[in-house]
Design an enzyme around this catalytic site. Structure first.
Site: not given
Ligand code: BGC
Length: 764
Positions: A351, A644, A355-357, A432, A665, A364
């Site tokens: 995504d 994003e 960051r912490d993801e 999703w 994003h 996406d």
């Molecule tokens: C992500 C998104 C994602 C979404 C869904 C976000 O934190 O960055 O791109 O699809 O969460 O929960």
């Protein structure tokens, strides 16, 4: 020379580690066996619980980095196979350095760490073939030795600490034996090992910085001119024991790095100088950044410009599709789409990269896949990742996870257990989970290679079962949690689900598209009976949608642009109803002042829905809009990747206060698909472009556009220019394929392979 795979044998290497807090160094030496002639092939197969790098007598064994990437490690761990023939000497010392990576590092925003296991470890097997047929094999096992390294800390989110006074992996082959201790063998199941299907991650290019000034406390600020993903390589000479701390960020705010959007990711590398000439490159982490702040830089500004480079890192993908047009802002937008893809196609489709993801969200990619598959050849890259989707679905009884690999299953707070005795039926989550069908379809459409569909057969079937179980009597979808038209610009910063479009309408529409594609997939795979059954389900959903959500005046429930966009683009409404929907959509866009009014689900389809119902000019007004929110608003604010949020940077230059504010994003970069198919006018009429449609729809302000794509058959492309409403079109049709030219107001023309030119085609 034998290819790497021909030297493979059953896996006998052991997984080894050492109990050092740093990234450990694992080492062995071997000599060539005499009497067998020349070494004719040497292949290193290598993997890790973590990230591994190998050096032979100090020389990197491969250009690959971040090996073996991130897969669903519970059931699938990849190994790389590197040809190392050029590195073999009479006596060779192999040094492995092992970092935490995805396996043992932090994952996600909820504090997960080391979910897959406690040990970072590596396993490798070197097979040498001699000219007389003899084989010599060196494997990792308990005879190896270990030492702590100069890499004192490493985490993908937080960064890396290197103390150059300590043992660097590149020098470790020369270090005295008495610095080394034993290794520990870690239990592991070799049956989960698989070769890479997709490409490795490698360094892609280097960018030089400009000095943009100093912070209030005198720290050097560098600008690389492009929001990118990778790390810095720093050549520097400093006082022994002194430290340089480098922070990374995508944007500046108030003359300093804007670190808040990184949330808990520290994105900071620390380098301790040896006192001599140092060359730091933190390859056990990565950052998403355009700017860097250097605290403790010992040199001048010029020395920073000379000695520091941003190393762009990403999956090794081949660029196959290109686009250009006469509007420099649209060209910049397209460039930003490409950079957004480069940064987020790093071993898996993420995504965001900063960051912490940094997780593999299906939603996406469901939005972006058609654009991505045109720009780069991502067939093998995504088939590799889809294997992890299959693993994750099996783990949870056929349910499609939100992210692949699925770490959310380790986070109990994400799920509320149903009350005792209550069984909650699984239901599809629009976009999703639909990614499980839309993404393989995008690959099939673009490349005409049936492997992705075959491989996903079971995944699609079990998702389809869930859909069938969740459809209401009236053909709609009301059950299940929906993220909906995520990040509609009207949603408040803290509530991205709160879109204009009704969530049920959107969910039912997406479910229809999925059922429709699933039926087509059955047909492609030769199962006509299944195709008919799925088609009937799709039709039930379509009737349910029309009966429940579309009023007698043609209005669709919630009357938001996204509901019309998906209804038109998915074929839920046809004929007069589609025209009425298109007219209403155009009206809503005009009433809204031609700014964006769609989120993740509506955005990939809104321009297609407009141009497909005769509202080409409205589509052009929307794509060339510069007021916020719009694509070119981002460009006018200096964006170099796609954001994003539509307003990640607010018009007054402040960073949006929402806690999800990434500047990289790819989801809204899904507009690339419309640029390719409608502005330039090229799309596959049959999968893999065996028949290619050329259907440019020039709009006000544009005087030329072009696009080309390397299809499985060769290059097909189009270039058009407009002068005084006279259109000149040049086409190239790949060998063995057929083109269909559809120009506004002109009869269709069928074209054979080769180059074609039409001088006087009239528009309008
Ligand atoms: C992500 C998104 C994602 C979404 C869904 C976000 O934190 O960055 O791109 O699809 O969460 O929960």
């Amino acid at each position: 020379m034998p290819q790497p795979s021909s030297l493979s044998s059953p896996w006998t290497a052991q997984m080894i580690t050492a109990d050092h807090p740093s990234a450990p160094i694992l080492r062995t030496s071997f000599q060539l066996e005499p009497g067998h002639g020349e070494v004719t092939a040497a292949v290193l197969r290598i993997t890790a619980l973590g990230i591994v790098e190998a050096r032979f007598n100090g020389v990197p064994a491969s250009a690959d980095v971040l090996t073996p990437g991130w897969t669903s490690y519970e059931q699938r761990l990849r190994f790389a196979a590197w040809d190392v023939i050029d590195l073999i000497e009479p006596t060779t010392t192999i040094v492995l350095a092992v970092g935490n990576g995805w396996y043992r590092g932090r994952l996600g925003w909820l504090g997960l760490e080391g979910v897959y296991g406690p040990d970072k470890a590596a396993a490798a097997e070197l097979v040498l073939a001699y000219s007389d047929g003899h084989r010599q094999t060196i494997i990792t096992d308990g005879t190896w030795e270990s030492a702590p390294s100069a890499i004192l800390a490493d985490d993908l989110y937080d960064g890396e600490t290197i103390d150059a006074r300590l043992l660097l992996p590149q020098n470790a082959h020369l270090a005295e034996d008495n610095n080394f201790g034993p290794v520990r063998v870690v239990e592991f199941d070799p049956s989960i090992l698989e070769p890479y299907v997709g490409p490795p991650v490698r360094r892609q290019e280097e960018l030089a910085p400009a000095v943009v000034g100093r912070t209030a406390s005198g720290e050097l600020l560098l600008d690389f001119g492009q929001n990118l993903v990778g790390w810095l390589r720093i050549q520097v000479t400093g006082e022994s024991g002194e430290e340089l701390v480098v922070h990374h960020a995508e944007v500046l705010e108030n003359g300093d790095l804007a670190l808040r959007p990184l949330r808990s990711a520290k994105a900071a590398d620390r380098f301790v100088f040896s006192g001599g000439d140092d060359d730091f490159e933190p390859t056990f982490t990565y950052h998403g950044f355009r700017y860097a702040r250097l605290q403790g830089w010992p040199g001048t500004d010029e020395e920073a410009i000379d000695g520091i480079r941003a190393v762009v890192v990403g999956s090794e993908l081949e660029r196959i599709g290109h686009f250009a047009c006469s509007d420099p802002d649209l060209v910049k937008l397209h460039e930003n789409v490409v950079w957004g893809m480069r940064g987020n196609f790093l071993d898996l489709p993420t995504d965001c990269p900063q960051r912490d993801e940094r997780m593999g969200y299906l939603g996406d990619l469901a939005a972006f896949a058609p654009t991505a598959a045109f720009l780069y050849d991502i067939d093998a890259f995504l088939r590799d990742w889809l294997l992890d989707l299959n693993v994750e679905q099996r783990i949870q009884g056929g349910q499609v996870p939100l992210t692949v690999p699925n770490t959310l299953k380790y986070e109990p707070s994400m799920f509320q257990a149903p009350p005792e005795g209550v069984e909650i039926k699984p239901a599809p989550m629009a976009m999703w989970q639909d990614g499980a069908v839309w993404i393989p379809w995008a690959l099939w459409e673009q490349y005409g290679d049936v492997r992705a569909l075959e491989q996903q057969r079971e995944s699609i079937a079990s998702y389809f079962d869930i859909i069938e179980g969740a459809i209401e009597e009236n053909g709609t979808l009301t059950a299940g949690y929906q993220l909906g038209d995520w990040l509609d610009p009207a949603a408040p910063p803290e509530d991205p689900r709160n879109a204009r479009a009704d969530r049920e309408v959107v969910a039912t529409a997406c479910m229809y598209k999925t059922a429709d594609l699933a039926a087509r997939i059955s047909r492609v795979l030769g199962d006509d009976e299944e195709a008919a059954r799925r088609r009937a389900v799709a039709e039930r959903i379509r009737s349910g949608f029309l009966d429940t959500y579309v009023g007698s005046d043609g209005r669709i429930r919630s009357d938001a642009p996204t509901v019309y966009a998906v209804a038109i683009a998915f074929g839920l409404v046809t004929g007069d109803l589609a025209q009425a929907a298109g007219d209403r959509l155009a009206e809503l866009i005009a009433d809204g002042g031609y700014v964006i009014a769609t989120g993740f689900i509506g955005t990939p389809f809104v321009l297609h829905a407009l141009s497909g119902t005769g509202h080409v000019e409205t589509a052009y007004r929307l794509i060339t809009q510069k007021q916020c929110p719009s694509w070119l608003y981002q460009v006018s604010m200096g964006a170099t990747t796609v954001w994003e949020r539509w307003d990640a940077l607010l018009p007054d230059g402040r960073v949006n206060p929402g806690e999800m504010t990434s500047f990289n994003h790819y989801a809204f970069g899904s507009v690339g698909d419309w640029m390719h198919r409608v502005i330039a006018g090229i799309s596959p009429l049959e999968p893999g472009y065996r028949r290619v449609l050329f259907a440019p729809q020039p709009g006000t302000g544009l005087t030329s556009a072009s696009a080309d794509i390397r299809t499985p058959y060769g290059v097909s492309g189009i270039s058009w220019s407009l002068e005084d409403s006279r259109l000149r079109v040049q086409l190239e049709v790949a060998q063995g394929t057929e083109g269909l030219l559809r120009l506004p107001g002109a009869p269709e023309r069928v074209l054979g392979p080769g180059k074609h030119e039409f001088e006087d085609a009239h528009v309008g």
